[in-house]
Design a protein around this motif. Structure first.
Motif, mmCIF file in Angstrom:
data_model
loop_
_atom_site.group_PDB
_atom_site.id
_atom_site.type_symbol
_atom_site.label_atom_id
_atom_site.label_comp_id
_atom_site.label_asym_id
_atom_site.label_seq_id
_atom_site.Cartn_x
_atom_site.Cartn_y
_atom_site.Cartn_z
ATOM 1 N N TRP A 424 0.850 -1.195 0.000
ATOM 2 C CA TRP A 424 0.000 0.000 0.000
ATOM 3 C C TRP A 424 0.883 1.241 0.000
ATOM 4 O O TRP A 424 0.747 2.133 0.819
ATOM 5 C CB TRP A 424 -0.943 -0.017 1.198
ATOM 6 N N GLY A 425 1.815 1.272 -0.932
ATOM 7 C CA GLY A 425 2.657 2.447 -1.088
ATOM 8 C C GLY A 425 3.828 2.518 -0.143
ATOM 9 O O GLY A 425 4.620 3.461 -0.198
ATOM 10 N N GLU A 426 3.988 1.489 0.735
ATOM 11 C CA GLU A 426 5.064 1.556 1.717
ATOM 12 C C GLU A 426 6.295 0.767 1.292
ATOM 13 O O GLU A 426 7.334 0.837 1.938
ATOM 14 C CB GLU A 426 4.570 1.029 3.077
ATOM 15 N N SER A 427 6.201 0.006 0.182
ATOM 16 C CA SER A 427 7.322 -0.789 -0.289
ATOM 17 C C SER A 427 8.174 0.001 -1.267
ATOM 18 O O SER A 427 7.653 0.722 -2.119
ATOM 19 C CB SER A 427 6.822 -2.068 -0.971
ATOM 20 N N HIS A 437 -3.357 3.511 -5.068
ATOM 21 C CA HIS A 437 -3.789 2.143 -4.799
ATOM 22 C C HIS A 437 -5.307 2.023 -4.673
ATOM 23 O O HIS A 437 -5.870 0.960 -4.958
ATOM 24 C CB HIS A 437 -3.151 1.622 -3.511
ATOM 25 N N TYR A 438 -5.979 3.073 -4.206
ATOM 26 C CA TYR A 438 -7.413 2.965 -3.969
ATOM 27 C C TYR A 438 -8.200 2.497 -5.198
ATOM 28 O O TYR A 438 -9.026 1.581 -5.091
ATOM 29 C CB TYR A 438 -7.972 4.301 -3.465
ATOM 30 N N PRO A 439 -8.013 3.096 -6.381
ATOM 31 C CA PRO A 439 -8.779 2.620 -7.543
ATOM 32 C C PRO A 439 -8.477 1.171 -7.902
ATOM 33 O O PRO A 439 -9.384 0.420 -8.281
ATOM 34 C CB PRO A 439 -8.348 3.580 -8.661
ATOM 35 N N GLN A 440 -7.201 0.761 -7.814
ATOM 36 C CA GLN A 440 -6.862 -0.615 -8.139
ATOM 37 C C GLN A 440 -7.513 -1.588 -7.148
ATOM 38 O O GLN A 440 -7.994 -2.660 -7.539
ATOM 39 C CB GLN A 440 -5.341 -0.797 -8.120
ATOM 40 N N ALA A 441 -7.508 -1.235 -5.862
ATOM 41 C CA ALA A 441 -8.145 -2.079 -4.858
ATOM 42 C C ALA A 441 -9.647 -2.176 -5.114
ATOM 43 O O ALA A 441 -10.245 -3.254 -4.964
ATOM 44 C CB ALA A 441 -7.875 -1.528 -3.460
ATOM 45 N N LEU A 442 -10.261 -1.063 -5.492
ATOM 46 C CA LEU A 442 -11.688 -1.096 -5.807
ATOM 47 C C LEU A 442 -11.972 -2.073 -6.944
ATOM 48 O O LEU A 442 -12.868 -2.915 -6.853
ATOM 49 C CB LEU A 442 -12.183 0.297 -6.188
ATOM 50 N N SER A 443 -11.207 -1.980 -8.021
ATOM 51 C CA SER A 443 -11.424 -2.836 -9.182
ATOM 52 C C SER A 443 -11.269 -4.311 -8.817
ATOM 53 O O SER A 443 -12.100 -5.158 -9.189
ATOM 54 C CB SER A 443 -10.439 -2.466 -10.294
ATOM 55 N N PHE A 444 -10.214 -4.654 -8.068
ATOM 56 C CA PHE A 444 -10.002 -6.041 -7.673
ATOM 57 C C PHE A 444 -11.122 -6.516 -6.746
ATOM 58 O O PHE A 444 -11.637 -7.626 -6.883
ATOM 59 C CB PHE A 444 -8.643 -6.190 -7.003
ATOM 60 N N GLY A 445 -11.516 -5.665 -5.795
ATOM 61 C CA GLY A 445 -12.606 -6.022 -4.902
ATOM 62 C C GLY A 445 -13.915 -6.227 -5.650
ATOM 63 O O GLY A 445 -14.690 -7.140 -5.332
ATOM 64 N N MET A 446 -14.180 -5.390 -6.644
ATOM 65 C CA MET A 446 -15.367 -5.569 -7.476
ATOM 66 C C MET A 446 -15.344 -6.933 -8.156
ATOM 67 O O MET A 446 -16.351 -7.648 -8.192
ATOM 68 C CB MET A 446 -15.440 -4.457 -8.518
ATOM 69 N N TYR A 447 -14.192 -7.300 -8.702
ATOM 70 C CA TYR A 447 -14.071 -8.603 -9.350
ATOM 71 C C TYR A 447 -14.397 -9.724 -8.357
ATOM 72 O O TYR A 447 -15.131 -10.668 -8.681
ATOM 73 C CB TYR A 447 -12.669 -8.785 -9.919
ATOM 74 N N LEU A 448 -13.864 -9.624 -7.146
ATOM 75 C CA LEU A 448 -14.073 -10.678 -6.156
ATOM 76 C C LEU A 448 -15.555 -10.872 -5.828
ATOM 77 O O LEU A 448 -16.050 -12.001 -5.769
ATOM 78 C CB LEU A 448 -13.290 -10.357 -4.886
ATOM 79 N N VAL A 449 -16.278 -9.780 -5.614
ATOM 80 C CA VAL A 449 -17.677 -9.942 -5.221
ATOM 81 C C VAL A 449 -18.565 -10.258 -6.416
ATOM 82 O O VAL A 449 -19.595 -10.939 -6.254
ATOM 83 C CB VAL A 449 -18.211 -8.700 -4.458
#
Length: 585
Positions: A424-427, A437-449
């Protein structure tokens, strides 16, 4: 304007084995035509020289299972390109966990920029609880006085006053507020909405937030993820506020403060779940002020933003409407923050007697869960009003889910890649900031559900697991045994495949579905990324060569490969080719 082409002509993959170290001479392996259906169903071993693909909308994976490198040459008899994606083999220690493509910056003010002190200490909550007894005594009380908190006894809307310690302009502050909204939760407790004197919130707006939280956020979140508080294990009782059902408080104030919406939209700070006495015992937290309540702080300038034109007013006066874009962002952010509150209790506090094996930073998993849950609730709260269309069209009049605006987070996720999905931007290996990271996390989470249903969240959030293991717990509860990284690859492929409106292959994309979880019904309308034509198109770029430390964490993407392109395939790597639909936007 869309241009239609007649169809996709066949293309052929030709593979050549590589020499030893130093890139010696290449040898051509024996010629063999591999059955296309078998390639689609599984992997085609690269011992084959060529694979003929004669159908449109095809997903073809070629697996190099040998210990030597190989080259794959695409021979496309037509001019229609394909999308190529390469990743290291599943099961290897250097597994792919991200995408790499051209990415652009987006307006970070549209993301919720949590105050730095809140972000820092929220990352440490589990270790603070699990290791608290080992810390020494703290000193100093900080420059801001301890607020008196919520008054004892029954609370009265319009007259009860509470004072709070919070973050204003990213600094410690204390201020008072008046109770302006209240509603009863499913537990019989209350949600109380407090309004700071300097905010722009009316009593009607405050009451509406209380009603929305009680009727549209609390029960669905509890069904999907569990209660935000409850019994506290004996080992943690000296550290935390009392267990059992408790009121929830929402404090509306201008967090920045600049009277402008967005930027810092709201936050949950787990420090408020600890007792003041406990915080004073530890050097790192001695200056922090706990409100000793389950509390959210939300930006009044965002929630109270008026942007609805008044058709009866010739002076272009703007009216407030909870379904307008900016207030809707505030409400879905409240749902996002509620997941953080729930996860702290469910994943950390409940398992205090058997401490969670917390990694150096589990922020990415927690944020992914919040993005996912807020999206699910957004689909329920903001229906496709007035169109009679069950599918989602970005920016369509009457559709108010802020995640899916033409300029929203999902659209922005399609415009860039490159984020390390397990960070989350710390590496130092992660090219993305937390905001990106927020938009990418949203897209992946959408795929999961959309693929596994909102029920994936329950075991994910409540299990005594963190990071990849937590998400795999949710996947396994839904019958998926392929593992996190295989699922991640299908999501990444889905985003590229979604440029093709004709594709409807199981396991890919964001299809519509209906699920019942703990007695609550959740409907997800289908989402088609290809409809976001202005933001979907990625710049053409070569298959990028990354520094060695980055290689284990990337799925490399060459967005448009054409006839004659030669792609290097390392040992134990796979290459996925996705045929173009023949549509151009």
């Amino acid at each position: 304007m869309r241009k239609h082409f007649l169809g996709l002509l066949p293309f052929i993959l030709a593979a050549c084995g590589g020499g030893g170290a130093g890139g010696g001479s290449s040898n051509t392996v024996g010629s063999e035509i591999v059955d296309v259906a078998a390639c689609i169903a599984g992997n085609c071993n690269l011992s084959a020289n060529s694979v003929a693909v004669n159908s449109r909308n095809t997903i073809l994976t070629v697996q190099n299972t040998r210990s030597m490198e190989a080259y794959v040459t695409l021979r496309n008899v037509g001019s229609n390109p394909a999308v190529a994606m390469m990743s290291l083999a599943e099961g290897a220690s250097n597994i792919a966990a991200g995408t790499l493509a051209t990415y652009t910056t987006s307006s970070i003010r549209l993301q919720n920029n949590v105050p730095s002190k809140v972000e820092t200490f929220n990352r440490k909550l589990a270790s603070l609880l699990n290791n608290g007894q080992q810390a020494g005594s703290g000193t100093g009380s900080g420059s801001v006085v301890q607020a008196s908190g919520v008054p004892a006894g029954p609370l009265t809307v319009g007259t009860s006053v509470a004072s709070w310690n919070a973050q204003v302009s990213d600094a410690d502050a204390a201020f008072s507020s008046t109770l302006q909204g209240q509603a009863t939760l499913g537990t019989g407790q209350s949600v109380n909405v407090w309004v700071a004197a300097s905010s722009n919130i009316s009593s009607a707006q405050a009451q509406r937030m209380a009603d929305i939280f009680a009727s549209q956020i609390y029960n669905p979140v509890v069904a999907l993820a569990g209660e935000p508080w409850g019994a506290v294990p004996a080992v943690a009782q000296s550290s935390l506020i009392a267990g059992g059902a408790r009121d929830i408080h929402i404090v509306l104030h201008d967090i920045t403060p600049d009277a402008q919406p967005l930027g810092v939209i709201g936050y949950f700070w787990g420090i408020n779940n600890f007792t003041r006495a406990f915080l004073l015992q530890h050097p790192e937290t001695a200056s922090l002020k706990s409100n000793e309540q389950l509390v959210f702080f939300m930006d009044s300038a965002t929630y109270g933003y008026a942007e609805d034109p008044d058709p009866l007013n010739s002076n272009n006066k703007l009216l407030w409407n909870e379904t307008n874009p900016t207030p809707a962002i505030a409400i879905t952010t409240l749902a996002h923050e509620f997941q953080h509150m729930v996860q702290f209790y469910q994943k950390v506090v409940r398992h205090a007697a058997n401490p969670l094996p917390v990694p150096a930073d589990d922020t990415w998993q927690n944020e992914l869960a919040s993005q996912t849950l807020a999206y699910v609730l957004g689909q329920q709260m903001y229906a496709n009003q007035g169109t009679g269309n069950n599918d989602i069209n970005p920016g369509e009049m009457g559709y108010y889910n802020p995640h899916l605006y033409a300029s929203g987070e999902f659209a922005r996720s399609l415009g860039y890649g490159g984020c390390l999905m397990t960070a989350w931007g710390e590496s130092s290996f992660d090219p993305c900031s937390a905001a990106l990271h927020y938009p990418q996390a949203l897209s992946f989470g959408m795929y999961l559900v959309h693929q596994y249903g909102p029920g994936i969240l329950k075991e994910w959030i409540t299990s005594n697991k963190s990071g990849v293991a937590a998400i795999e717990a949710g996947l396994q509860a839904r019958g998926e045994t392929a593992g996190f990284y295989n699922v991640l690859k299908k999501w990444q492929q889905s985003v590229f495949l979604a440029a093709n409106p004709l594709l409807n292959r199981p396991g890919y994309g964001f299809p519509a579905r209906n699920d019942t979880v703990s007695g609550q019904n959740f409907a997800l309308r289908a989402v088609y990324p290809f409809r976001y034509s202005k933001t979907y198109r990625l710049d053409v770029s070569p298959l990028l060569s990354l520094p060695e430390p980055l290689t284990p964490y990337r799925i490399k993407v060459q967005t448009r490969v054409v006839s004659g392109d030669k792609i290097w395939l390392p040992a134990n790597a796979s290459l996925t080719l996705i045929t173009d639909s023949g549509l151009a936007f």
